[in-house]
Scaffold this motif. Structure first.
Motif, mmCIF file in Angstrom:
data_model
loop_
_atom_site.group_PDB
_atom_site.id
_atom_site.type_symbol
_atom_site.label_atom_id
_atom_site.label_comp_id
_atom_site.label_asym_id
_atom_site.label_seq_id
_atom_site.Cartn_x
_atom_site.Cartn_y
_atom_site.Cartn_z
ATOM 1 N N GLU A 338 10.626 40.972 1.746
ATOM 2 C CA GLU A 338 10.697 41.781 2.983
ATOM 3 C C GLU A 338 10.795 43.141 2.968
ATOM 4 N N GLN A 339 11.865 43.665 2.108
ATOM 5 C CA GLN A 339 12.024 44.913 1.974
ATOM 6 C C GLN A 339 10.717 45.623 1.538
ATOM 7 N N GLY A 340 10.238 45.062 0.384
ATOM 8 C CA GLY A 340 9.198 45.730 -0.119
ATOM 9 C C GLY A 340 8.074 45.912 0.629
ATOM 10 N N PHE A 341 7.499 45.010 1.571
ATOM 11 C CA PHE A 341 6.463 45.239 2.469
ATOM 12 C C PHE A 341 7.096 46.120 3.567
ATOM 13 N N ARG A 342 8.112 45.928 4.027
ATOM 14 C CA ARG A 342 8.767 47.036 5.249
ATOM 15 C C ARG A 342 8.489 48.321 4.741
ATOM 16 N N ALA A 343 8.950 48.447 3.491
ATOM 17 C CA ALA A 343 8.686 49.974 2.904
ATOM 18 C C ALA A 343 7.345 50.439 2.536
ATOM 19 N N ALA A 344 6.423 49.480 2.432
ATOM 20 C CA ALA A 344 4.911 49.919 2.229
ATOM 21 C C ALA A 344 4.443 50.156 3.505
ATOM 22 N N ALA A 345 4.961 49.666 4.530
ATOM 23 C CA ALA A 345 4.518 49.883 5.936
ATOM 24 C C ALA A 345 4.734 51.406 6.405
ATOM 25 N N VAL A 352 -1.010 50.162 6.216
ATOM 26 C CA VAL A 352 -0.288 48.842 5.864
ATOM 27 C C VAL A 352 0.663 48.510 7.024
ATOM 28 N N GLY A 353 0.628 47.325 7.660
ATOM 29 C CA GLY A 353 1.359 46.975 8.849
ATOM 30 C C GLY A 353 1.998 45.664 8.347
ATOM 31 N N ALA A 354 3.599 45.480 8.713
ATOM 32 C CA ALA A 354 4.013 44.254 8.129
ATOM 33 C C ALA A 354 5.004 43.834 9.369
ATOM 34 N N VAL A 355 4.848 42.522 9.812
ATOM 35 C CA VAL A 355 5.723 41.869 10.782
ATOM 36 C C VAL A 355 6.516 41.077 9.982
ATOM 37 N N ILE A 356 7.888 40.911 9.912
ATOM 38 C CA ILE A 356 8.492 40.184 9.005
ATOM 39 C C ILE A 356 9.343 39.054 10.246
ATOM 40 N N GLY A 357 8.729 38.113 9.948
ATOM 41 C CA GLY A 357 9.177 37.004 10.963
ATOM 42 C C GLY A 357 8.228 35.772 10.847
#
Ligand code: ADP
Length: 482
Positions: A338-345, A352-357
């Motif tokens: 989760e943190q990795g993709f949030r950071a990438a966004a 890069v867009g990430a929706v965690i949920g």
């Protein structure tokens, strides 16, 4: 065709309660089996989401003391589904998901919670609780692995039991000391019973004692007989290979229908596939991506766990973005991912867009708007997102494992020449091969005619429950006739 009754016993069912593909399968199977003369009811735990979502509940049985509290069975409906709900508030009325509490840890009494479900299922199956005795029991995954154990050690006549593995990674292993509390006799604790590495193995019990074992793709059925995917159970699965088969999952083609999907901005079919452009634009806006109609937009819809291989995507992301691609990821799970993709966004805004949920509607919008859907799983029993992707014209880019291998036709020279390719596969499952697959996908995407062929081949692939239901129906009838 004689009529037949079946009781499915499951810890999840769509649309009431879902953490993964298991719920999709148990939610779709009853409707798919109807045309085969099979009336399937499903026993599920009375979680808050289930009690709140059912229609017309009627109490059909009560227990004064069932696994430490009072409980009852409710007969109810949910749309077309005929349900039996095990309403045992001391076991199931809790916050969090079916298996873990809000602190992210497994409920400490999971052994009892799912033994209760299995025991109730077995008792109903044997005609002991209701004026109903189904011809077939169908149990799913470790949560109901004890169903055939309760049948086997009851000393009473029992219906035939099918056990389906949706994921061998979750095995439900508990200490021996619980044996009496879950109501199994000492003799059940044996090598050919529920014993597993000195404890009680719920999944192992299902594999050992069911009349037939199925899993959700032919390739996974083979893979799990070997050490890589067998997860310690490969020996037992090899021993029972004559009882083991793979039946692919389908998807609910009414829920997943690009021609009538109310969750997407623009509906479309093969003739009007150009309308996908509007969905792509909306998706780019939703994920904060640059509005670039020609950029290759990858979608990901996934649990974020080691299984899904998305750590490899993080590894190859810089190269993928350098080729001009974009990523819209929807997922939840392990904190580092989760943190990795949030950071990438944050690092690659606009790309890069990430929706965690967890977001069902957004999952539809990704399928309808992304150019390609990425599924780089290390193992994948069947996989459902690539089936939805085929139907929605999002070209699946997948690891060549399990059901992904069985459902996506790789765009190799031969498949392209014969017009049957539907996606891109890569193997072995490494970051390096994933990177190669992304480069290959970019080349295919740049060739508009080739890409359109992939999309149309995918959209005309039958991903419905029609074929799978035929296989299950045949299996049930074979068992009854045996
Ligand atoms: P698994 O059961 O291993 O999670 P599958 O591909 O078999 O994987 O099934 C996953 C199902 O859950 C699909 O229907 C997919 O659309 C859905 N899904 C997974 N993650 C999410 C999410 N974050 N939001 C919405 N739907 C999701």
């Amino acid at each position: 065709m004689s009529a037949l009754t079946a009781l499915s016993i499951a810890s999840e069912i769509f649309p009431l309660i879902k953490t993964g593909g298991l719920a999709d399968v148990t939610g779709a199977l009853p409707t798919a089996l109807k045309p085969h003369g099979i009336a399937m009811r499903t026993l599920v735990p009375g979680y808050p989401a289930v009690l709140g979502g059912i229609e017309n509940p009627q109490q059909v049985h009560s227990f004064a003391d069932f696994f430490g509290g009072s409980a009852r069975l409710l007969a109810a409906r949910c749309d077309e589904l005929e349900l039996l709900v095990l309403d045992a508030p001391h076991l199931y009325v809790r916050p969090g998901n079916p298996y873990v509490g809000p602190d992210g840890k497994d409920w400490p009494d999971n052994a009892l919670r799912f033994a209760a479900l299995a025991q109730a299922g077995a008792a109903i199956g044997q005609g002991l609780l209701l004026g109903y005795a189904p011809d077939i029991l169908h149990a799913h995954d470790w949560q109901t692995g004890l169903v055939p154990a309760y049948l086997a050690y009851s000393g009473r006549p029992a219906p035939k039991c099918v056990f389906t593995i949706h994921n061998l990674a979750y095995q439900g292993q508990f200490p021996y000391e619980l044996l009496t509390r879950i109501g199994l006799p000492e003799r059940a604790f044996s090598l050919d019973g529920v014993e597993y590495y000195g404890g009680i193995g719920y999944l192992k019990a299902g594999l050992q004692l069911a009349d037939r074992i199925t899993t959700v793709s032919p390739t996974y059925a083979l893979e799990i007989q070997g050490p890589d995917a067998g997860m310690g159970l490969e020996g037992l699965l090899r021993l029972r290979a004559d009882r083991l088969s793979g039946i692919l999952n389908g998807i609910d083609t009414r829920v997943w229908d690009p021609t009538a999907d109310e969750l997407i901005p623009a509906t479309y079919d093969i003739e009007t596939i150009g309308a996908r452009a509007r969905n792509k634009q909306a998706l780019q806006s939703r994920f904060g991506l640059r509005n670039a109609p020609d950029a290759l937009l990858y979608g990901v819809i996934s649990r974020l766990s080691w299984q899904k291989g998305l750590d490899m995507l993080l590894d190859v992301l810089p190269g993928m973005l350098a080729e001009g691609a974009q990523l819209a990821l929807l997922g939840a799970g392990d904190t580092p991912l989760e943190q990795g993709f949030r950071a990438a966004a944050l690092k690659y805004p606009g790309q890069v867009g990430a929706v965690i949920g967890y977001d069902e509607a957004l999952a539809h919008q990704i399928q309808a708007g992304a150019d390609a859907l990425l599924v780089p799983s290390r193992f994948e029993p069947c996989g459902l997102t690539q089936l939805c992707a085929l139907r929605y014209g999002a070209v699946p880019v997948v690891a060549r494992v399990g059901g992904l291998a069985d459902t996506v036709v790789d765009a190799n020279e031969m498949a392209i020449a014969t017009g049957v390719a539907t996606g891109v596969q890569f193997s072995p499952v490494t970051a390096q091969m994933l990177a190669k697959a992304l480069t290959k996908t970019a080349a295919l995407h740049a060739d508009h005619a080739a890409w359109r062929n992939l999309q149309i081949n995918g959209m005309t692939t039958d991903v419905s429950w029609k074929n799978p239901a035929q296989h299950y129906a045949r299996l049930y009838r074979e068992l009854i006739d045996a």
